[in-house]
Enzyme design. Structure first.
Site, mmCIF file in Angstrom:
data_model
loop_
_atom_site.group_PDB
_atom_site.id
_atom_site.type_symbol
_atom_site.label_atom_id
_atom_site.label_comp_id
_atom_site.label_asym_id
_atom_site.label_seq_id
_atom_site.Cartn_x
_atom_site.Cartn_y
_atom_site.Cartn_z
ATOM 1 N N GLU A 19 -6.535 -8.118 -0.535
ATOM 2 C CA GLU A 19 -6.929 -8.192 0.877
ATOM 3 C C GLU A 19 -8.420 -7.905 0.997
ATOM 4 O O GLU A 19 -8.991 -7.157 0.195
ATOM 5 C CB GLU A 19 -6.207 -7.123 1.717
ATOM 6 C CG GLU A 19 -4.730 -7.306 1.869
ATOM 7 C CD GLU A 19 -4.117 -6.184 2.728
ATOM 8 O OE1 GLU A 19 -4.838 -5.564 3.541
ATOM 9 O OE2 GLU A 19 -2.918 -5.927 2.562
ATOM 10 N N GLU A 69 0.810 -1.218 0.000
ATOM 11 C CA GLU A 69 0.000 0.000 0.000
ATOM 12 C C GLU A 69 0.845 1.270 0.000
ATOM 13 O O GLU A 69 0.805 2.060 0.958
ATOM 14 C CB GLU A 69 -0.966 -0.007 1.193
ATOM 15 C CG GLU A 69 -2.013 -1.097 1.087
ATOM 16 C CD GLU A 69 -3.094 -1.009 2.162
ATOM 17 O OE1 GLU A 69 -2.880 -0.345 3.190
ATOM 18 O OE2 GLU A 69 -4.156 -1.622 1.965
HETATM 19 C C1 GAL Z 1 -4.425 -2.899 4.995
HETATM 20 C C2 GAL Z 1 -2.982 -3.307 5.173
HETATM 21 C C3 GAL Z 1 -2.871 -4.569 5.982
HETATM 22 C C4 GAL Z 1 -3.717 -4.480 7.233
HETATM 23 C C5 GAL Z 1 -5.143 -4.160 6.844
HETATM 24 C C6 GAL Z 1 -6.083 -4.057 8.019
HETATM 25 O O1 GAL Z 1 -4.550 -1.562 4.614
HETATM 26 O O2 GAL Z 1 -2.355 -3.514 3.922
HETATM 27 O O3 GAL Z 1 -1.513 -4.803 6.302
HETATM 28 O O4 GAL Z 1 -3.208 -3.505 8.061
HETATM 29 O O5 GAL Z 1 -5.172 -2.937 6.166
HETATM 30 O O6 GAL Z 1 -7.398 -3.803 7.598
#
Ligand code: GAL
Length: 688
Positions: free
Chosen positions: A309, A154
């Site tokens: 994710e 990110e």
């Molecule tokens: C994302 C990040 C992850 C984790 C996640 C939690 O933005 O890439 O490492 O922190 O959020 O929701």
């Protein structure tokens, strides 16, 4: 069609896995593999935040633990997406080389802490990243278990250190060549901010120069350029070892800080992290925004993409982190697939035991077993993906409608003073147009002003305040060649350095295309409204639609008036126009309307332009259809975001994509989803 992960061309299911946190718990690591198999996990992302374990001391690398884990996973049919660890740096590095830490916009260097806290210019940081990336590639890029690079994590934020300032000055110098050009582009004579030497160029510091809009805009462009340049160096390091192993970087949808369209050329596949706040209000609106984000991310390369994710349950960063209600996990996961994702991946596989994210949702909870509700939801999602894999994987989405969303435009709209400092709502407006199309099952790309428009029948361009170089000409050609353009108020106001267009708005020749002149724009107070009243024969229902916030006062100069304002001193003047131009036509919506208008307006255009829909059927409120197209078969994802059961009557010739049984109606429970197969619409040769 090109597979996004050629070494394992399948729908991926898995997520971020952090075994480095559990190296002293061998039973946990063994259990992970057992549970992954149970949950139909076929791929995990490793090493994202593992730099301290990969290089515990400067120049001392230890990849043995990672190698063992990758091998064990592979023996069990689980592939690896391998990260470069640049998203968070080890303590020793910041201690020895403070320049790797970021300087905030108050000019003060941050202390060690957090992640994503590094300077993108620092030669030391770049070198450290190059060293470790190269070594990781030398060690793992030939490993058949590793299918993709996950470059950093990110990317975000900016640094205001002396090195970045110097780089910015260089960037500005290169762009403008002379101080005369610079002073003109930034209109720096205003308030006597005239530059008389290059070393006066500074970033917009919090206590410094923040009123030159051209400077602010260029600083944001520079930040994107610097991030892309940093990413390119990361990619170069791994590709030098094995050019065939593809790379991705996990992006963040509509994140404001970076122009993601600039990332497309360097990434083999786009991926993004999807965290809708389900059950915080109206789930249909939340789903609409998730759909727009998916479409935006897909449109960066106009190609299949990965959902890198998502949470299997709740997050830990909302004010209130609600659990996903039964059904919502499968529904929201398959929504991504419906919009072209080739994966459903999670943050995180296992809840960490301590620190910041120990209470964030995960596939495996602290009880450590596969007997939880969340785990079963993940299992079921894995089953869906396995069953759909061979059929869905070769399909894709090829919209005939483009909606213009442009980061540079967003930055400029939001930075300007007036006409409504309490909010112009550019993003919300883009989302509203998208939602009206999405509800009808009309597939839409979200592209910026630099993408070609050739493949589209309809281009929707709301609030194009800033015209980037060449864009007005591209719009003009699009309409001339037979396209339909929808433009709105607050368009064609400034050029790409944020200087107002001279000679009338919308500028750069667009007055002729729209057949109107936007002489003034009225701003309305919160809660204040006017109405847009359609003329008879306009193709719109005869009702007054409420408008708010901004009302453009326009003169029809060749355009046909389809609706007029209902009140105020500009009552009876044009509120909606259409103008035939070349072989096409250009609509102009003069005010901010509500969804009711957009729904009716796009229904009119759908019929006029014969725009394809995902499903030729009447859908109950809250039920959405989305289609992936294939040569032989298309797949329609019917999604119920409402909290009550709904029944959908289907057109003839549909089968259930999983069972293969013919179906003529579908009963969808609350948050239910059904995937249907139908005749293929064929794939045009649209590879970028
Ligand atoms: C994302 C990040 C992850 C984790 C996640 C939690 O933005 O890439 O490492 O922190 O959020 O929701």
């Amino acid at each position: 069609m090109k597979a996004v992960t050629p070494r394992f061309p399948h729908l991926l299911h898995g997520g971020d896995y952090n075994p480095e946190q559990w190296l002293s718990y061998p039973d946990v690591l063994a259990k992970d593999i057992e549970l992954m198999k149970k949950a139909h996990v076929n791929c995990v992302s490793l090493g994202i935040f593992a730099w301290s374990h990969l290089e515990p001391e400067e120049g001392v690398y230890d990849f043995s633990w990672l190698e063992t884990i990758i091998a064990k996973l592979y023996e069990n049919g689980i592939y690896t997406i391998l990260a470069t660890p640049s998203g968070a740096r080890p303590r020793w590095m910041a201690q020895k080389y403070p320049e790797v830490l970021r300087v905030a916009n108050n000019g003060v260097r941050n202390a060690y802490g957090d992640r994503h806290n590094h300077c993108l210019t620092s030669p030391i940081y770049r070198d450290k990243v190059k060293q470790i990336n190269t070594r990781l590639a030398q060690h793992f890029a030939g490993n058949p278990a590793v299918i993709l690079w996950h470059i950093s994590n990110e990317y975000s934020g900016a640094c205001y250190c002396p090195l970045c300032r110097k780089a910015f000055t260089q960037w500005v110098k290169q762009k403008y060549g002379t101080l005369e050009n610079l002073n003109h582009a930034w209109w720096a004579d205003f308030w006597s901010h005239t530059y008389t030497s290059w070393d006066q160029v500074e970033p917009p510091l919090a206590n410094g120069d923040s009123t030159l809009h051209g400077l602010n805009l260029d600083w944001k462009r520079f930040t994107t350029d610097q991030t892309v340049d940093f990413m390119r160096e990361e990619i170069r390091a791994v590709k030098q070892v094995n050019p065939t192993l593809p790379v991705t970087a996990n992006l963040m949808g509509f994140f404001d800080g970076l122009d993601y369209f600039r990332f497309g050329d360097d990434l083999d596949v786009v991926s993004w992290d999807n965290y809708p706040c389900w059950h915080q209000g109206d789930n249909v609106a939340i789903a609409a925004q998730a759909a727009a984000s998916h479409d935006l991310m897909r449109s960066i390369k106009r190609a299949p993409w990965l959902q890198m994710e998502s949470t299997p349950s709740m997050t830990n960063w909302q004010d209130v982190s609600k659990l996903k209600r039964p059904g919502m996990h499968e529904l929201s996961s398959l929504q991504a697939v419906a919009h072209g994702a080739q994966s459903v991946q999670y943050f995180q596989w296992r809840k960490s035991r301590g620190s910041f994210e120990k209470l964030h949702g995960a596939v495996v909870d602290h009880n450590g077993e596969g007997n939880t509700r969340v785990f079963h939801d993940v299992e079921k999602t894995g089953e869906w993906l396995q069953q759909l894999d061979a059929k869905i994987y070769p399909t894709r989405i090829q919209p005939r409608v483009a909606l213009i969303y442009d980061w540079e435009n967003r930055w400029a709209v939001e930075d300007a003073k007036g006409p409504r400092n309490s909010g112009l709502h550019y993003l919300e407006t883009v989302l509203a147009h998208h939602r009206a199309l999405w509800e009808k099952g009309i597939a839409t790309d979200l592209i910026d002003m630099t993408k070609s428009l050739d493949r589209y029948k309809l281009v929707v361009a709301p609030m194009n305040y800033l015209y980037r170089k060449g864009y007005a000409e591209a719009l003009r050609q699009f309409v001339e060649n037979g396209g339909t353009l929808v433009g709105t108020y607050w368009s064609g106001i400034v050029d790409d350095t944020d200087l107002c267009c001279l000679g009338g708005m919308p500028g750069q020749g667009m007055m002729e295309v729209f057949g109107i002149w936007n002489e003034e724009t009225d701003a309305l107070y919160e809660g204040e409204t006017n109405t847009l009243v359609p003329e008879t024969g306009s193709g719109l229902p005869q009702k007054a639609y409420e408008v708010r916030e901004l009302c453009a006062l326009v003169h029809a100069q060749g355009a046909q008036v389809l609706a007029a304002y209902g009140s105020d001193f500009y009552q009876g003047t044009p509120a909606l126009t259409v103008h035939p131009y070349g072989k096409g036509q250009a609509y102009y919506v003069a005010a901010r309307t509500g969804l009711d208008f957009l729904r009716d307006f796009y229904e009119k255009l759908r019929l006029e332009l014969a725009l394809p829909r995902a499903l030729q059927a009447e859908l109950p409120a809250g039920v959405i259809a989305t289609r992936r197209q294939g040569d032989e078969h298309d797949f329609v994802f019917l999604q119920n975001y409402g909290d009550s059961e709904q029944v959908v009557q289907l057109p003839a010739g549909m089968t259930d994509a999983v069972t293969g049984e013919p179906v003529d109606k579908v009963q969808l429970p609350a948050y239910g989803i059904s995937v249907l197969q139908t005749a293929g619409s064929g794939l045009a040769a649209w590879e970028e």
